[in-house]
Design a protein around this motif. Sequence first.
Motif, PDB file in Angstrom:
ATOM      1  N   PRO A   1       0.838  -1.206   0.000  1.00  0.00           N
ATOM      2  CA  PRO A   1       0.000   0.000   0.000  1.00  0.00           C
ATOM      3  C   PRO A   1       0.871   1.253   0.000  1.00  0.00           C
ATOM      4  CG  PRO A   1       0.124  -0.937   2.218  1.00  0.00           C
ATOM      5  CD  PRO A   1       1.053  -1.753   1.349  1.00  0.00           C
ATOM      6  N   GLY A   2       0.334   2.349  -0.532  1.00  0.00           N
ATOM      7  CA  GLY A   2       1.109   3.592  -0.451  1.00  0.00           C
ATOM      8  C   GLY A   2       0.618   4.684  -1.383  1.00  0.00           C
ATOM      9  N   LYS A   3       1.311   5.822  -1.305  1.00  0.00           N
ATOM     10  CA  LYS A   3       0.947   6.998  -2.102  1.00  0.00           C
ATOM     11  C   LYS A   3       1.520   6.890  -3.506  1.00  0.00           C
ATOM     12  CE  LYS A   3       0.637  10.454   1.563  1.00  0.00           C
ATOM     13  NZ  LYS A   3       0.711   9.554   2.742  1.00  0.00           N
ATOM     14  N   VAL A   4       0.748   7.357  -4.473  1.00  0.00           N
ATOM     15  CA  VAL A   4       1.221   7.436  -5.854  1.00  0.00           C
ATOM     16  C   VAL A   4       0.829   8.810  -6.413  1.00  0.00           C
ATOM     17  CG1 VAL A   4       1.030   4.943  -6.161  1.00  0.00           C
ATOM     18  CG2 VAL A   4      -0.885   6.416  -6.815  1.00  0.00           C
ATOM     19  N   TYR A   5       1.451   9.195  -7.525  1.00  0.00           N
ATOM     20  CA  TYR A   5       1.319  10.575  -8.014  1.00  0.00           C
ATOM     21  C   TYR A   5       1.084  10.616  -9.526  1.00  0.00           C
ATOM     22  CZ  TYR A   5       3.441  11.381  -3.475  1.00  0.00           C
ATOM     23  OH  TYR A   5       3.716  11.378  -2.139  1.00  0.00           O
ATOM     24  N   ARG A   6       0.081  11.387  -9.919  1.00  0.00           N
ATOM     25  CA  ARG A   6      -0.147  11.593 -11.354  1.00  0.00           C
ATOM     26  C   ARG A   6      -0.628  13.010 -11.589  1.00  0.00           C
ATOM     27  NH1 ARG A   6      -3.187   5.967 -13.192  1.00  0.00           N
ATOM     28  NH2 ARG A   6      -1.671   4.625 -12.154  1.00  0.00           N
ATOM     29  N   ARG A   7      -0.295  13.548 -12.772  1.00  0.00           N
ATOM     30  CA  ARG A   7      -0.676  14.931 -13.055  1.00  0.00           C
ATOM     31  C   ARG A   7      -2.126  14.989 -13.502  1.00  0.00           C
ATOM     32  NH1 ARG A   7       3.625  18.498 -16.139  1.00  0.00           N
ATOM     33  NH2 ARG A   7       1.659  19.618 -16.209  1.00  0.00           N
ATOM     34  N   ASP A   8      -3.007  14.947 -12.502  1.00  0.00           N
ATOM     35  CA  ASP A   8      -4.453  14.896 -12.746  1.00  0.00           C
ATOM     36  C   ASP A   8      -5.127  15.591 -11.578  1.00  0.00           C
ATOM     37  OD1 ASP A   8      -5.547  13.769 -14.984  1.00  0.00           O
ATOM     38  OD2 ASP A   8      -5.222  11.693 -14.312  1.00  0.00           O
ATOM     39  N   ASP A   9      -6.170  16.345 -11.846  1.00  0.00           N
ATOM     40  CA  ASP A   9      -6.834  17.029 -10.727  1.00  0.00           C
ATOM     41  C   ASP A   9      -8.274  17.413 -11.065  1.00  0.00           C
ATOM     42  OD1 ASP A   9      -7.134  18.072  -8.231  1.00  0.00           O
ATOM     43  OD2 ASP A   9      -5.732  19.729  -8.494  1.00  0.00           O
ATOM     44  N   ASP A  10      -9.233  16.601 -10.650  1.00  0.00           N
ATOM     45  CA  ASP A  10     -10.654  16.958 -10.781  1.00  0.00           C
ATOM     46  C   ASP A  10     -11.460  16.179  -9.749  1.00  0.00           C
ATOM     47  OD1 ASP A  10     -11.209  14.348 -11.852  1.00  0.00           O
ATOM     48  OD2 ASP A  10     -10.599  15.047 -13.833  1.00  0.00           O
ATOM     49  N   ALA A  11     -12.771  16.074  -9.948  1.00  0.00           N
ATOM     50  CA  ALA A  11     -13.633  15.456  -8.927  1.00  0.00           C
ATOM     51  C   ALA A  11     -13.330  13.976  -8.728  1.00  0.00           C
ATOM     52  CB  ALA A  11     -15.097  15.642  -9.296  1.00  0.00           C
ATOM     53  N   THR A  12     -12.704  13.349  -9.725  1.00  0.00           N
ATOM     54  CA  THR A  12     -12.412  11.922  -9.577  1.00  0.00           C
ATOM     55  C   THR A  12     -10.919  11.621  -9.635  1.00  0.00           C
ATOM     56  OG1 THR A  12     -12.844  11.681 -11.943  1.00  0.00           O
ATOM     57  CG2 THR A  12     -14.629  11.077 -10.443  1.00  0.00           C
ATOM     58  N   HIS A  13     -10.076  12.688  -9.799  1.00  0.00           N
ATOM     59  CA  HIS A  13      -8.632  12.477  -9.842  1.00  0.00           C
ATOM     60  C   HIS A  13      -7.928  13.481  -8.941  1.00  0.00           C
ATOM     61  CE1 HIS A  13     -10.022  10.783 -13.694  1.00  0.00           C
ATOM     62  NE2 HIS A  13      -9.067   9.888 -13.484  1.00  0.00           N
ATOM     63  N   SER A  14      -6.925  12.986  -8.215  1.00  0.00           N
ATOM     64  CA  SER A  14      -6.118  13.859  -7.364  1.00  0.00           C
ATOM     65  C   SER A  14      -4.651  13.612  -7.723  1.00  0.00           C
ATOM     66  CB  SER A  14      -6.375  13.496  -5.897  1.00  0.00           C
ATOM     67  OG  SER A  14      -5.269  13.829  -5.109  1.00  0.00           O
TER      68      SER A  14
END
Length: 340
Positions: A193-206
């Motif tokens: 388990p853990g944090k992951v990162y993507r260049r996305d930002d809206d109501a269903t993406h962080s």
Amino acid sequence: MEQKLLQMAEEAKKVLEEAKSLEEINEVRIRYLGKKGELTRILRGMGALPPDRRPRVGQVANEVREVIEATIAARTAAVKERIKQARLLAEKIDLTLPGTNFSLGHFHPLTLVQRQIEDIFLGLGFEIAEGPEVELDYYNFEALNIPKDHPARDMQDTFFIGEEVVLRTHTSPVQVRTMERMAGRIPVKVIAPGKVYRRDDDATHSPMFHQVEGLAIDTRITFGDLKGVLQTFAAEMFGTSTRTRFRPSFFPFTEPSAEMDISCVMCGGRGCRVCSYSGWLEILGCGSVHPQVLEMSGYNSEEVTGFAFGMGIERITMLKYGIDDLRLFFDNDLRFLEQF
Ligand code: PHE
């Protein structure tokens, strides 16, 4: 002389009776018993007396000193007691009042669900593995059979730290790190388990979200094992009436690959707004570990096989609690968080 001493004792007792504070008592002590005090002065002057009178005067002087000291001690105790009583009275403690309430904190819904996922897989014999969030290109892409020109590496998705360093875009690099650590040993059964990162930002993406990876390697591991493990997981997470289905999909590091759906947690599969009237909800990606991935990390793909899966913790949590906006997890609004 004796007369004068006895008079002094009487006088000292009287002033002490009137002394109301510890300071006043101390002043009296200095006045009679201090270095330049009245009694001290008399004792010092004893030498001037005729010798036959000295013993008697000395005796009386000592008695007077004892009387004064005893009176001081008694008076000090009395004044201290009075001060204590006054303070207790002033405090006015009402034992019937309710206590001061302080609120206990609690875990974030994502932490709660992550732990629940961990518990389910620990119960199935998996161990927990970890890997870095700032990851080498090699682990995040290359060793997962994602070649240099693969669209997943596009600037649209990946945060690059340097040419060969990224913020991991998924927890799959922990598969590779685990295989390297195990150095060809079997069985491998881990979740990561853990944090992951993507260049996305809206109501269903962080831009930051959470995944749980799963990896199992052994002799004779089949796609059937994968289905059994994930069906068990779905039943424990969403209830025993939950059904699963696997749809063909594609990931460079699994072959064959699939997407797993669960019967809609809102309508039970009849069809509703949440499942877009399909009756199904997609919750994870999975598949049999690609032979190329096994080989690159030191496993003989002729001897062992494996399965892998990856799911988003936010998505699972939203489905479990009926949350419709991902951003609620990260706004730190207590009105939301206090509900868990
Ligand atoms: N890493 C994939 C993702 O982020 C999920 C996945 C993991 C798929 C393991 C297959 C096997 O979407």
